[in-house]
Design a protein around this motif. Structure first.
Motif, PDB file in Angstrom:
ATOM      1  N   MET A  78       1.448  -5.278 -11.014  1.00  0.00           N
ATOM      2  CA  MET A  78       2.093  -4.612  -9.878  1.00  0.00           C
ATOM      3  C   MET A  78       2.324  -5.640  -8.764  1.00  0.00           C
ATOM      4  SD  MET A  78       0.762  -1.337  -7.618  1.00  0.00           S
ATOM      5  CE  MET A  78       0.644  -0.283  -9.063  1.00  0.00           C
ATOM      6  N   SER A  79       3.522  -5.629  -8.186  1.00  0.00           N
ATOM      7  CA  SER A  79       3.842  -6.592  -7.131  1.00  0.00           C
ATOM      8  C   SER A  79       3.104  -6.243  -5.835  1.00  0.00           C
ATOM      9  CB  SER A  79       5.341  -6.593  -6.873  1.00  0.00           C
ATOM     10  OG  SER A  79       5.738  -5.386  -6.232  1.00  0.00           O
ATOM     11  N   PRO A  80       2.919  -7.217  -4.940  1.00  0.00           N
ATOM     12  CA  PRO A  80       2.254  -6.936  -3.658  1.00  0.00           C
ATOM     13  C   PRO A  80       2.952  -5.854  -2.840  1.00  0.00           C
ATOM     14  CG  PRO A  80       2.342  -9.296  -4.047  1.00  0.00           C
ATOM     15  CD  PRO A  80       3.172  -8.657  -5.122  1.00  0.00           C
ATOM     16  N   ILE A  81       4.315  -5.859  -2.823  1.00  0.00           N
ATOM     17  CA  ILE A  81       4.977  -4.840  -2.001  1.00  0.00           C
ATOM     18  C   ILE A  81       4.798  -3.454  -2.613  1.00  0.00           C
ATOM     19  CG2 ILE A  81       6.640  -6.479  -1.055  1.00  0.00           C
ATOM     20  CD1 ILE A  81       8.799  -5.041  -2.734  1.00  0.00           C
ATOM     21  N   LYS A  82       4.779  -3.358  -3.932  1.00  0.00           N
ATOM     22  CA  LYS A  82       4.562  -2.069  -4.587  1.00  0.00           C
ATOM     23  C   LYS A  82       3.137  -1.587  -4.359  1.00  0.00           C
ATOM     24  CE  LYS A  82       5.114   1.389  -7.529  1.00  0.00           C
ATOM     25  NZ  LYS A  82       5.725   2.659  -7.047  1.00  0.00           N
ATOM     26  N   GLU A  83       2.182  -2.483  -4.417  1.00  0.00           N
ATOM     27  CA  GLU A  83       0.782  -2.104  -4.201  1.00  0.00           C
ATOM     28  C   GLU A  83       0.571  -1.574  -2.788  1.00  0.00           C
ATOM     29  OE1 GLU A  83      -3.690  -4.079  -4.780  1.00  0.00           O
ATOM     30  OE2 GLU A  83      -1.881  -5.239  -5.250  1.00  0.00           O
ATOM     31  N   THR A  84       1.146  -2.255  -1.797  1.00  0.00           N
ATOM     32  CA  THR A  84       1.029  -1.793  -0.412  1.00  0.00           C
ATOM     33  C   THR A  84       1.744  -0.464  -0.218  1.00  0.00           C
ATOM     34  OG1 THR A  84       0.885  -4.061   0.405  1.00  0.00           O
ATOM     35  CG2 THR A  84       1.512  -2.376   2.003  1.00  0.00           C
ATOM     36  N   TYR A  85       2.925  -0.357  -0.782  1.00  0.00           N
ATOM     37  CA  TYR A  85       3.708   0.880  -0.657  1.00  0.00           C
ATOM     38  C   TYR A  85       2.950   2.063  -1.243  1.00  0.00           C
ATOM     39  CZ  TYR A  85       7.654   4.104  -1.380  1.00  0.00           C
ATOM     40  OH  TYR A  85       8.487   5.198  -1.386  1.00  0.00           O
ATOM     41  N   ASP A  86       2.335   1.887  -2.406  1.00  0.00           N
ATOM     42  CA  ASP A  86       1.605   2.981  -3.045  1.00  0.00           C
ATOM     43  C   ASP A  86       0.371   3.378  -2.249  1.00  0.00           C
ATOM     44  OD1 ASP A  86       3.448   3.129  -5.062  1.00  0.00           O
ATOM     45  OD2 ASP A  86       2.171   2.216  -6.604  1.00  0.00           O
ATOM     46  N   SER A  87      -0.341   2.399  -1.696  1.00  0.00           N
ATOM     47  CA  SER A  87      -1.596   2.710  -1.016  1.00  0.00           C
ATOM     48  C   SER A  87      -1.377   3.214   0.412  1.00  0.00           C
ATOM     49  CB  SER A  87      -2.514   1.480  -1.002  1.00  0.00           C
ATOM     50  OG  SER A  87      -1.935   0.427  -0.254  1.00  0.00           O
ATOM     51  N   GLN A  88      -0.402   2.623   1.135  1.00  0.00           N
ATOM     52  CA  GLN A  88      -0.198   2.970   2.539  1.00  0.00           C
ATOM     53  C   GLN A  88       0.932   3.978   2.761  1.00  0.00           C
ATOM     54  OE1 GLN A  88      -2.232   1.674   5.140  1.00  0.00           O
ATOM     55  NE2 GLN A  88      -3.382   1.124   3.291  1.00  0.00           N
ATOM     56  N   GLY A  89       1.841   4.063   1.804  1.00  0.00           N
ATOM     57  CA  GLY A  89       3.005   4.929   1.973  1.00  0.00           C
ATOM     58  C   GLY A  89       4.177   4.227   2.613  1.00  0.00           C
ATOM     59  N   PHE A  90       4.018   2.935   2.945  1.00  0.00           N
ATOM     60  CA  PHE A  90       5.106   2.149   3.517  1.00  0.00           C
ATOM     61  C   PHE A  90       4.798   0.670   3.308  1.00  0.00           C
ATOM     62  CE2 PHE A  90       1.916   2.289   6.806  1.00  0.00           C
ATOM     63  CZ  PHE A  90       1.974   1.043   7.414  1.00  0.00           C
ATOM     64  N   VAL A  91       5.841  -0.156   3.387  1.00  0.00           N
ATOM     65  CA  VAL A  91       5.666  -1.602   3.334  1.00  0.00           C
ATOM     66  C   VAL A  91       6.817  -2.240   4.100  1.00  0.00           C
ATOM     67  CG1 VAL A  91       6.908  -1.841   1.127  1.00  0.00           C
ATOM     68  CG2 VAL A  91       5.263  -3.596   1.824  1.00  0.00           C
ATOM     69  N   VAL A  92       6.514  -3.279   4.874  1.00  0.00           N
ATOM     70  CA  VAL A  92       7.524  -4.001   5.644  1.00  0.00           C
ATOM     71  C   VAL A  92       7.904  -5.276   4.891  1.00  0.00           C
ATOM     72  CG1 VAL A  92       8.065  -5.179   7.812  1.00  0.00           C
ATOM     73  CG2 VAL A  92       6.685  -3.081   7.839  1.00  0.00           C
ATOM     74  N   VAL A  93       9.215  -5.459   4.688  1.00  0.00           N
ATOM     75  CA  VAL A  93       9.730  -6.608   3.935  1.00  0.00           C
ATOM     76  C   VAL A  93      10.720  -7.361   4.820  1.00  0.00           C
ATOM     77  CG1 VAL A  93      10.950  -7.374   1.864  1.00  0.00           C
ATOM     78  CG2 VAL A  93       9.470  -5.347   1.774  1.00  0.00           C
ATOM     79  N   LEU A 133      10.073  -0.797  -5.980  1.00  0.00           N
ATOM     80  CA  LEU A 133       9.226   0.250  -5.399  1.00  0.00           C
ATOM     81  C   LEU A 133       9.296   1.544  -6.197  1.00  0.00           C
ATOM     82  CD1 LEU A 133       9.945  -0.397  -1.628  1.00  0.00           C
ATOM     83  CD2 LEU A 133       7.912  -1.058  -2.924  1.00  0.00           C
ATOM     84  N   LEU A 134      10.454   1.820  -6.795  1.00  0.00           N
ATOM     85  CA  LEU A 134      10.622   3.042  -7.590  1.00  0.00           C
ATOM     86  C   LEU A 134      10.223   2.846  -9.049  1.00  0.00           C
ATOM     87  CD1 LEU A 134      14.044   4.218  -6.112  1.00  0.00           C
ATOM     88  CD2 LEU A 134      11.812   5.296  -5.757  1.00  0.00           C
ATOM     89  N   GLN A 135       9.939   1.598  -9.416  1.00  0.00           N
ATOM     90  CA  GLN A 135       9.572   1.274 -10.798  1.00  0.00           C
ATOM     91  C   GLN A 135      10.632   1.743 -11.785  1.00  0.00           C
ATOM     92  OE1 GLN A 135       6.111  -0.440 -11.849  1.00  0.00           O
ATOM     93  NE2 GLN A 135       7.298  -1.190 -10.106  1.00  0.00           N
ATOM     94  N   CYS A 136      11.867   1.351 -11.472  1.00  0.00           N
ATOM     95  CA  CYS A 136      12.986   1.679 -12.359  1.00  0.00           C
ATOM     96  C   CYS A 136      13.886   0.458 -12.476  1.00  0.00           C
ATOM     97  CB  CYS A 136      13.775   2.882 -11.833  1.00  0.00           C
ATOM     98  SG  CYS A 136      14.687   2.585 -10.288  1.00  0.00           S
ATOM     99  N   GLY A 137      14.873   0.528 -13.334  1.00  0.00           N
ATOM    100  CA  GLY A 137      15.859  -0.529 -13.413  1.00  0.00           C
ATOM    101  C   GLY A 137      16.944  -0.317 -12.378  1.00  0.00           C
ATOM    102  N   GLU A 138      17.615  -1.399 -12.002  1.00  0.00           N
ATOM    103  CA  GLU A 138      18.717  -1.237 -11.049  1.00  0.00           C
ATOM    104  C   GLU A 138      19.814  -0.347 -11.619  1.00  0.00           C
ATOM    105  OE1 GLU A 138      19.932  -4.456  -8.389  1.00  0.00           O
ATOM    106  OE2 GLU A 138      18.440  -5.730  -9.352  1.00  0.00           O
ATOM    107  N   GLU A 139      19.883  -0.247 -12.935  1.00  0.00           N
ATOM    108  CA  GLU A 139      20.874   0.628 -13.571  1.00  0.00           C
ATOM    109  C   GLU A 139      20.522   2.107 -13.406  1.00  0.00           C
ATOM    110  OE1 GLU A 139      17.748  -0.317 -16.686  1.00  0.00           O
ATOM    111  OE2 GLU A 139      18.848  -1.426 -15.140  1.00  0.00           O
TER     112      GLU A 139
END
Length: 292
Positions: A1-16, A98-104
């Motif tokens: 899991m990427s750092p931004i995904k991990e933060t997003y899942d735990s906090q509900g938001f992530v700043v990029v 963040l959505l764990q999907c493909g761009e397609e």
């Protein structure tokens, strides 16, 4: 899991930071200024009016806190610039991660602009975007468990200190004290009175991605310039789950052939998934998520 995904899942938001290139940044600022000027002079009718927090918006107040539908083909060049940013590689890669999907799988949805009113400071009440303020704890839990098919994001074209959130609240029902402070239709006099609240300050060019059912509110200072891109993107594999929350904003214009023509090939594929959502969502399933 990427750092931004991990933060997003735990906090509900992530700043990029850094999603806008140095070439695109002045183009986005200029496009925003054009739309804001049109909105304030009355030639762009799709706006969020002071005194009305949620759709349907009206024209009962001359001051505005948002410009709606910034990819609309009637906007001309600014609409094209925003369409290309919405489907840019950097942004869609982040959404897919963040959505764990493909761009397609990505689905085109809403794209608006949040601005400072000129004469009246304004605030939104504490809320979740698709959960009623009077929902019982067990109803909240069911809604929160189901709300994983889309991501909302704000990109600051100028420094922005308007958004307040309660980290982690996208996963759990409100505490009794949080419920007491988010069950009325009135905005708070001090958002920091909400237990667990933090103020998110976005620096120039930063983007916050957040779960729109996180407990959040906003306060707009009419003396501070604001132009913040405000949008959402979804994973189309979840079908009609997004219907009400998205289609309540009135998106018939996306069927305009001029809109398709101004999109990149990737954007057209994202649009097709939205059009499928429109076709598969009945009129009785489209209502307004919140009041106020």
């Amino acid at each position: 899991m990427s750092p931004i995904k991990e933060t997003y899942d735990s906090q509900g938001f992530v700043v990029v930071p850094g999603l806008i290139s140095s070439i695109d940044f002045p183009k986005l600022q200029e496009a925003a200024d054009t739309i804001v000027n049109r909105t304030r002079e009355g030639s762009w009718p799709h706006r969020r009016t002071v005194g009305k927090q949620f759709p349907p918006f009206d024209n009962d107040h001359p001051d505005s806190w948002g410009c709606q539908h910034v990819m609309h083909p009637d906007l001309g060049k600014p609409g094209v610039i925003f369409s290309h940013w919405y489907t840019s590689d950097a942004l869609t890669r982040a959404c897919a991660e963040l959505l764990q999907c493909g761009e397609e799988d990505l689905q085109l949805e809403l794209f608006n602009l949040l601005i400072n009113p000129l004469e009246h400071s304004f605030a939104l009440r504490w809320h979740r975007d698709d959960v009623k303020e009077n929902a019982l704890p067990e109803e909240e839990k069911v809604a929160l468990d189901q709300w994983h098919s889309g991501v909302q994001w704000n990109t600051a074209l100028y420094e922005d200190s308007c958004l307040y959130v309660v980290p982690g609240s996208h996963k759990v029902p409100r505490t009794p004290e949080q419920r007491a402070r988010s069950s009325t239709l009135e905005p708070p006099s001090n958002p920091m009175d909400m237990p667990g609240a933090v103020l998110l300050t976005l620096k120039l060019g930063e983007t916050v991605f957040y779960n729109s059912n996180i407990l959040h509110c906003a306060a707009y200072d009419h003396t501070v310039k604001r132009a913040t891109l405000h949008a959402c993107t979804a994973d189309s594999r979840h079908g009609a789950a997004r219907g009400r929350n998205i289609l309540q904003h009135g998106l018939s214009w996306v069927n305009d052939e001029r809109f398709r023509e101004q999109l990149t090939p990737k954007g057209r594929r994202m649009l097709d998934r939205l059009l499928d959502l429109q076709k598969n969502t009945s009129a009785e399933d489209v209502g307004y998520s919140l009041e106020g």
